[in-house]
Design a protein around this motif. Structure first.
Motif, PDB file in Angstrom:
ATOM      1  N   GLY A  87       0.874  -1.230   0.331  1.00 24.68           N
ATOM      2  CA  GLY A  87      -0.107   0.074   0.072  1.00 24.68           C
ATOM      3  C   GLY A  87       0.761   1.279  -0.073  1.00 24.68           C
ATOM      4  O   GLY A  87       0.594   2.107  -0.742  1.00 24.68           O
ATOM      5  N   CYS A  88       1.996   1.335   0.896  1.00 32.45           N
ATOM      6  CA  CYS A  88       2.725   2.393   0.835  1.00 32.45           C
ATOM      7  C   CYS A  88       4.310   2.163   1.083  1.00 32.45           C
ATOM      8  O   CYS A  88       5.068   2.828   0.735  1.00 32.45           O
ATOM      9  CB  CYS A  88       2.299   3.175   2.084  1.00 32.45           C
ATOM     10  SG  CYS A  88       2.686   2.649   3.595  1.00 32.45           S
ATOM     11  N   GLY A  89       4.441   1.034   1.599  1.00 32.81           N
ATOM     12  CA  GLY A  89       5.916   0.550   1.859  1.00 32.81           C
ATOM     13  C   GLY A  89       6.405   1.522   2.796  1.00 32.81           C
ATOM     14  O   GLY A  89       7.656   1.523   2.896  1.00 32.81           O
ATOM     15  N   GLY A 133       4.958   1.933   6.269  1.00 27.25           N
ATOM     16  CA  GLY A 133       4.377   1.868   7.540  1.00 27.25           C
ATOM     17  C   GLY A 133       3.172   2.729   7.840  1.00 27.25           C
ATOM     18  O   GLY A 133       2.870   3.203   9.139  1.00 27.25           O
ATOM     19  N   GLN A 134       2.592   3.414   6.855  1.00 29.95           N
ATOM     20  CA  GLN A 134       1.809   4.358   7.132  1.00 29.95           C
ATOM     21  C   GLN A 134       0.170   3.910   6.967  1.00 29.95           C
ATOM     22  O   GLN A 134      -0.690   4.600   7.127  1.00 29.95           O
ATOM     23  CB  GLN A 134       1.785   5.514   6.016  1.00 29.95           C
ATOM     24  CG  GLN A 134       3.231   6.136   6.503  1.00 29.95           C
ATOM     25  CD  GLN A 134       3.205   7.280   5.440  1.00 29.95           C
ATOM     26  OE1 GLN A 134       2.708   7.388   4.498  1.00 29.95           O
ATOM     27  NE2 GLN A 134       4.317   8.314   5.831  1.00 29.95           N
ATOM     28  N   CYS A 135      -0.015   2.587   6.406  1.00 28.91           N
ATOM     29  CA  CYS A 135      -1.307   2.349   5.819  1.00 28.91           C
ATOM     30  C   CYS A 135      -1.858   1.136   6.516  1.00 28.91           C
ATOM     31  O   CYS A 135      -3.079   0.690   6.303  1.00 28.91           O
ATOM     32  CB  CYS A 135      -1.462   2.389   4.408  1.00 28.91           C
ATOM     33  SG  CYS A 135      -0.728   1.039   3.466  1.00 28.91           S
ATOM     34  N   GLY A 136      -1.235  -0.011   6.816  1.00 29.43           N
ATOM     35  CA  GLY A 136      -1.632  -1.309   7.269  1.00 29.43           C
ATOM     36  C   GLY A 136      -1.815  -2.193   6.127  1.00 29.43           C
ATOM     37  O   GLY A 136      -2.320  -3.350   6.442  1.00 29.43           O
ATOM     38  N   PHE A 179       3.988  -4.674  10.255  1.00 33.45           N
ATOM     39  CA  PHE A 179       3.760  -4.029   8.956  1.00 33.45           C
ATOM     40  C   PHE A 179       4.792  -5.036   7.956  1.00 33.45           C
ATOM     41  O   PHE A 179       5.994  -4.756   8.231  1.00 33.45           O
ATOM     42  CB  PHE A 179       4.163  -2.733   8.624  1.00 33.45           C
ATOM     43  CG  PHE A 179       3.253  -1.605   9.384  1.00 33.45           C
ATOM     44  CD1 PHE A 179       1.757  -1.854   9.351  1.00 33.45           C
ATOM     45  CD2 PHE A 179       3.625  -0.767  10.241  1.00 33.45           C
ATOM     46  CE1 PHE A 179       0.955  -0.848   9.830  1.00 33.45           C
ATOM     47  CE2 PHE A 179       2.838   0.056  10.860  1.00 33.45           C
ATOM     48  CZ  PHE A 179       1.412   0.117  10.632  1.00 33.45           C
ATOM     49  N   CYS A 230       5.828  -4.590   5.212  1.00 34.80           N
ATOM     50  CA  CYS A 230       6.617  -3.717   4.092  1.00 34.80           C
ATOM     51  C   CYS A 230       7.924  -3.046   4.846  1.00 34.80           C
ATOM     52  O   CYS A 230       8.770  -2.623   4.100  1.00 34.80           O
ATOM     53  CB  CYS A 230       5.714  -2.678   3.698  1.00 34.80           C
ATOM     54  SG  CYS A 230       5.204  -1.471   4.757  1.00 34.80           S
ATOM     55  N   CYS A 249      -0.231  -4.062   4.362  1.00 33.83           N
ATOM     56  CA  CYS A 249       0.578  -5.184   4.240  1.00 33.83           C
ATOM     57  C   CYS A 249       0.826  -5.950   5.533  1.00 33.83           C
ATOM     58  O   CYS A 249       1.703  -6.827   5.559  1.00 33.83           O
ATOM     59  CB  CYS A 249       1.991  -4.567   4.102  1.00 33.83           C
ATOM     60  SG  CYS A 249       2.359  -3.672   5.401  1.00 33.83           S
TER      61      CYS A 249
HETATM   62  S1  FES Z   1       2.102  -1.132   3.163  1.00 35.05           S
HETATM   63 FE1  FES Z   1       1.437   0.571   3.989  1.00 35.05          FE
HETATM   64  S2  FES Z   1       2.182  -0.173   5.860  1.00 35.05           S
HETATM   65 FE2  FES Z   1       2.934  -1.508   4.710  1.00 35.05          FE
END
Ligand code: FES
Ligand code: FES
Lengths: 165, 744
Positions: free
Chosen positions: A37-39, A41-44, A56, A58, A46
């Motif tokens: 999602g973001c790589g 650690g901001q969205c969850g 996370f 990612c 993964c």
């Molecule tokens: S991809 Fe968003 S927190 Fe890991």
């Protein structure tokens, strides 16, 4: 080469030690549930469970996972034999696009494993690291509470069930 | 009355990619046709107009399996399930026996874009009518074989049944070309009172796979031999790549290729994380010259209103007998906002034997194919685009661009499937945003407290820069033989773009509505869920509350006083009743109630939303406590699916309205992740949302995917004004703005 335990099975992984777990799961083990999602650690999106805790994937490098137990959504159940959390999300129809959902479910699963009857505030606080852009939040909350009830019923022995009624 | 279609196919000639069919007409029909008709024949409903053959929508095989084809793309709205219900209902086959195939240039009709809440109206209607007509043909065929009148037969569970109990399965009946006939203008649809599948909350077909880790998205595709690519985008719009030493990157582990074409730069590697590392190295090696000057972000309203515009009066009414007494004026603004898909855009492309296949979450496989074919200077029929689900898009996000990226890279690697996914920062910085908008309103009340005159002006870019031509694609803009961005065009009314929902549904004796269309686009923009309706409804419905205040009237009563449309009145009454709205009721301390209403595009679903908010006066934090919506989308196919859509619309619109604006400095976009572009998190999720559906059996389907965006925003703004006594007119209604208003 290192050994990674995922969903109860050992896998020999040939990847750089700094490779985030997410890419090992998706690319090497061909698992779909954990999402990029973001790589950051901001969205969850993964999120997976490592030794009982939601992480996370990612931002978790492979090198930190030696000897640990990784669980992904695939490890909980299947369409034919869904785990309580999966049943609950199906029964509440808790998805729109569904891209965020696997991550949400893994964090909820980790929560329910350590706290089988969370309050609504506890569920909301726990899910705070997770984003859903479709606005499925109300259903996600309902599904987590439903999962708690399903797990509760599943764990009750017949006698205890009788005495609880 | 719809008699079985009396057409026999005689011959099929396959020409240059086109299917040419000629018919022999039965005598009665032919005679009828011989008389030249004074009016053109009525066209069939929905998308049957553009793709009239029944078998382009429904295929029945000898083994009784039924496949439904739609040119629309499933974007997480759940319509695949709804279409399956519609077809099962009208065909009389079990729901589970159907499969639905979505947008694919190789298999489905060209239904353009999946946008504007058109899927149910266009494709749902086509499938319903095609299914009903197919059923009639099957009954007709069975009547011949049974030698019985068609009226004596009935259908059930995929078979035609004679009064004596004999049955013929659809698979047996469907001789090769029975369904290869053009649709009739009218179908004999089922009586809604007899519906068994439609109108039921059938669980969505895609959810079990999605909650168990099934392969559900284009992001999950793994073709044999597939490689992973990442693009290095310029640091700002229009930046030129002046130097890039790729030699070190080419030697990195796993790297297969660096692709450079003008300002388009990408790297391909065997494994995904290798491609990300290589992308970072390539990005560090690239030297860019930045040229752009972006406008001042904190002065957007004057930037927008001072850009050259094409002005048109889109509505005018006058009645001099209405005499103005008190006048109010207000200006409302909206910033650029992001689609912000949770999964960055992704595509897989494969060039094999001179044919390019692209799997993409585009909203329009046909228009996107045209654009990509133009970019690659390839004939369209050498290219196939297959819609494959992605993360929710809410309009035109990076989907088409990622598809173009993948195709451009795959062209450099014949025989190898290439998967490209954007990074988070790329999605945030390069997606085409929902445009900034300004509205100016002025209205007067007459002595009786009704609105005497209403003036509304809206300034906006277009709301669609979808491809179109190759020039709409980033890769095509960046490649050496670049394509220019095509000139922007306003989207025509009645649906409109920047002026979508600018004309209120209310009746005012005097009204003057102007659309200032701005062709220049300082930031990259395109379609975002509900287009201009979000801001126009926010403005109109906020201003209605301001006027109700001036008139000393209750906001709900004030709206009803100006609304003739009965279905509109019904959703207002339903939402008010569900909420427990009482005129003049004082909310608990720190709380406020708000109400808003619109009919999306003035022709799709009706929606009213009542909200209760809670304001922390110390911090300015606003939280939606509860919302109650009422929606009328005509005949309901799947009530829970509709509820899910409207709940989502309210929650998403709340996030846009309270938190969101794209930020930028004089060169670069600076909102490039979830920290710099914050959206709703769970701590601000409402306690509850109730959606009341007003079903209209037998009425046309009205698109409902976007109807909630505007009313939810205005309802929230009105509740904040109610709680604080202060009116906020600049989106987003942030904590700081609320706090400043309270302290002012
Ligand atoms: S991809 Fe968003 S927190 Fe890991
Ligand atoms: S369901 Fe689409 S992002 Fe959560």
């Amino acid at each position: 080469m290192m050994t990674l335990k995922v969903n109860g099975q050992d896998h020999q992984i040939d990847a750089d030690p700094d490779t985030p777990l997410l890419y090992v799961l998706r690319d090497d083990l061909k698992l779909n549930a954990a999402k990029f999602g973001c790589g950051l650690g901001q969205c969850g999106a993964c999120t997976v469970i490592v030794d009982g805790k939601a992480v996370f994937s990612c931002v978790t490098p492979l090198v930190l996972l030696e000897g640990k137990q990784v669980t992904t959504l695939e490890g909980l159940g299947s369409v034919a034999a869904p785990a309580p959390i999966q049943r609950a999300f199906m029964e509440e129809q808790a998805a729109q696009c569904g891209y965020c959902i696997a991550g949400m479910m893994m964090r909820a699963q980790a929560l329910l494993q350590r706290n089988s009857k969370p309050t609504d505030d506890e569920v909301r606080a726990e899910l705070a690291p997770h984003l859903c852009r479709c606005g499925t939040h109300m259903r996600i909350l309902r599904a987590v509470h439903r999962a708690a009830r399903l797990m509760d019923t599943a764990e009750l022995t017949p006698e205890r069930k009788g005495s609880a009624q | 009355m719809n008699s079985p279609v009396m057409l026999d196919r005689r011959s099929v000639l396959v020409g240059a990619g086109a299917l040419i069919v000629s018919f022999s007409l039965t005598p009665g029909f032919a005679q009828h046709q011989d008389v030249p008709s004074p009016t053109p024949p009525a066209s069939p409903p929905g998308s049957l107009k553009i793709s009239p053959y029944l078998d382009s929508w429904i295929r029945i095989d000898a083994d009784d399996s039924v496949t439904v084809f739609t040119g629309k793309a499933e974007l997480g709205q759940g319509f695949k399930t709804a279409f399956q219900q519609i077809a099962a209902e009208e065909l009389d086959v079990p729901f589970a026996s159907l499969a639905v195939v979505t947008a694919d240039t190789g298999r489905t009709a060209n239904e353009g874009y999946t946008a504007g809440s058109h899927s149910m109206q266009d494709s749902g209607t086509a499938i319903q009518n095609a299914a009903a007509q197919a059923r009639a043909l099957l009954v007709g065929e069975a009547a011949k074989r049974f030698d019985l009148p068609a009226e004596s037969l009935r259908t059930e569970n995929g078979a035609v049944i004679a009064p004596d109990g004999r049955r013929l399965g659809y698979g047996e009946l469907v001789v090769s070309d029975l369904l290869h006939v053009q649709a009739q203008p009218k179908s004999q649809l089922k009586d809604p009172a007899t519906f068994k599948v439609m109108g039921q909350s059938i669980p969505r077909v895609d959810i079990p796979g999605k909650v168990t880790g099934g392969e559900a998205y284009v992001q999950d595709m793994r073709l044999p031999g597939m490689v992973h690519a990442r693009v290095v985008r310029p640091p700002s719009y229009g930046a030129q790549l002046i130097d890039c030493d790729t030699s070190a990157v080419e030697k990195m582990p796993g790297v297969v290729k660096v692709v450079r074409d003008g300002n388009f730069l990408a790297v391909v590697a065997a494994k995904e994380f290798q491609s990300i590392k290589a992308m970072n190295a390539l990005s560090a090696a690239a030297k860019w010259q930045e040229n752009v000057r972006l406008p001042k972000q904190d002065d957007l309203a004057s930037v927008v209103t001072s850009l050259p515009s094409q002005d048109s009066v889109i509505f005018q009414r006058s009645d001099p007998s209405a005499v103005a007494q008190k006048t109010l004026e207000a200006t409302y603004t909206r910033p650029y906002q992001s689609h912000g898909s949770i999964g960055p855009s992704c595509a897989v492309a494969h060039l094999a034997d001179g044919k390019m296949t692209v799997w993409t979450h585009t909203q329009g496989v046909y228009p996107d194919r045209q654009a990509i074919a133009q970019m690659l200077r390839m004939p369209q029929d050498a290219m196939r685009l297959i819609h494959t689900e992605g993360s929710g898009c809410y309009g035109h996000n990076g989907a088409d661009d990622a598809a173009a990226d993948a195709a451009l890279i795959a062209r450099a690697m014949p025989g190898t499937p290439v998967r490209v996914q954007w990074m988070r920062e790329q999605e945030h910085a390069w997606e085409p945003y929902g445009p900034a908008m300004v509205t100016k309103l002025k209205a007067s009340l007459e002595a009786g407290g009704k609105i005497a005159d209403w003036n509304f002006e809206v300034w906006s870019n277009t709301h669609s820069m979808r491809p179109g031509g190759a020039g709409c694609l980033l890769a095509a803009q960046h490649m050496a033989q670049a394509f220019a961005v095509p000139p922007a065009k306003p989207l025509p009314l009645p649906e409109g773009g920047g002026d979508r929902n600018a004309i209120p549904l209310y009746t005012f004796p005097n009204a003057h509505i102007v659309h200032h269309f701005i062709p220049d686009m300082p930031l990259r923009i395109s379609a975002m869920r509900s287009l201009g309706a979000y801001h126009n409804v926010f403005s109109i419905e906020s201003f209605m509350d301001e006027l109700a205040g001036l008139a000393g009237a209750d906001p709900v009563e004030f709206r009803l006083k100006h609304l003739d449309d009965q279905r509109g009145r019904d959703v207002i009454a339903k939402a008010a009743e569900g909420f427990g709205w009482r005129a003049g009721e004082r909310p608990p301390p720190g709380r406020g109630f708000g109400f808003a209403f619109a009919r999306y595009k003035n022709l799709a679903a009706y929606c009213a939303v009542a909200s209760e908010v809670e304001i922390n006066r110390e911090t300015g934090r606003a939280r939606l406590v509860r919302a109650v919506a009422a929606v009328d989308s005509g005949q309901v196919v799947n009530p829970d699916g509709l509820t899910n859509q409207v709940e989502g619309a309210i929650v998403q619109s709340m996030s846009w309205t309270l938190y969101e604006s794209v930020s930028f400095d004089d060169k670069r976009i600076t909102s490039i992740d979830w920290q710099t572009y914050p959206i709703l998190r769970f701590d601000a999720v409402p306690d509850r949302i109730d959606v009341h559906i007003i079903n209209r059996p037998g009425q046309p389907f009205l698109g409902s995917g976007e109807t909630g965006q505007g009313p939810a925003a205005a309802s929230l703004a009105n509740a904040i004004a109610h709680a604080t006594g202060k009116r906020l007119r600049d989106l987003p209604l942030t904590r700081k703005r609320i706090k400043d208003a309270i302290d002012a």
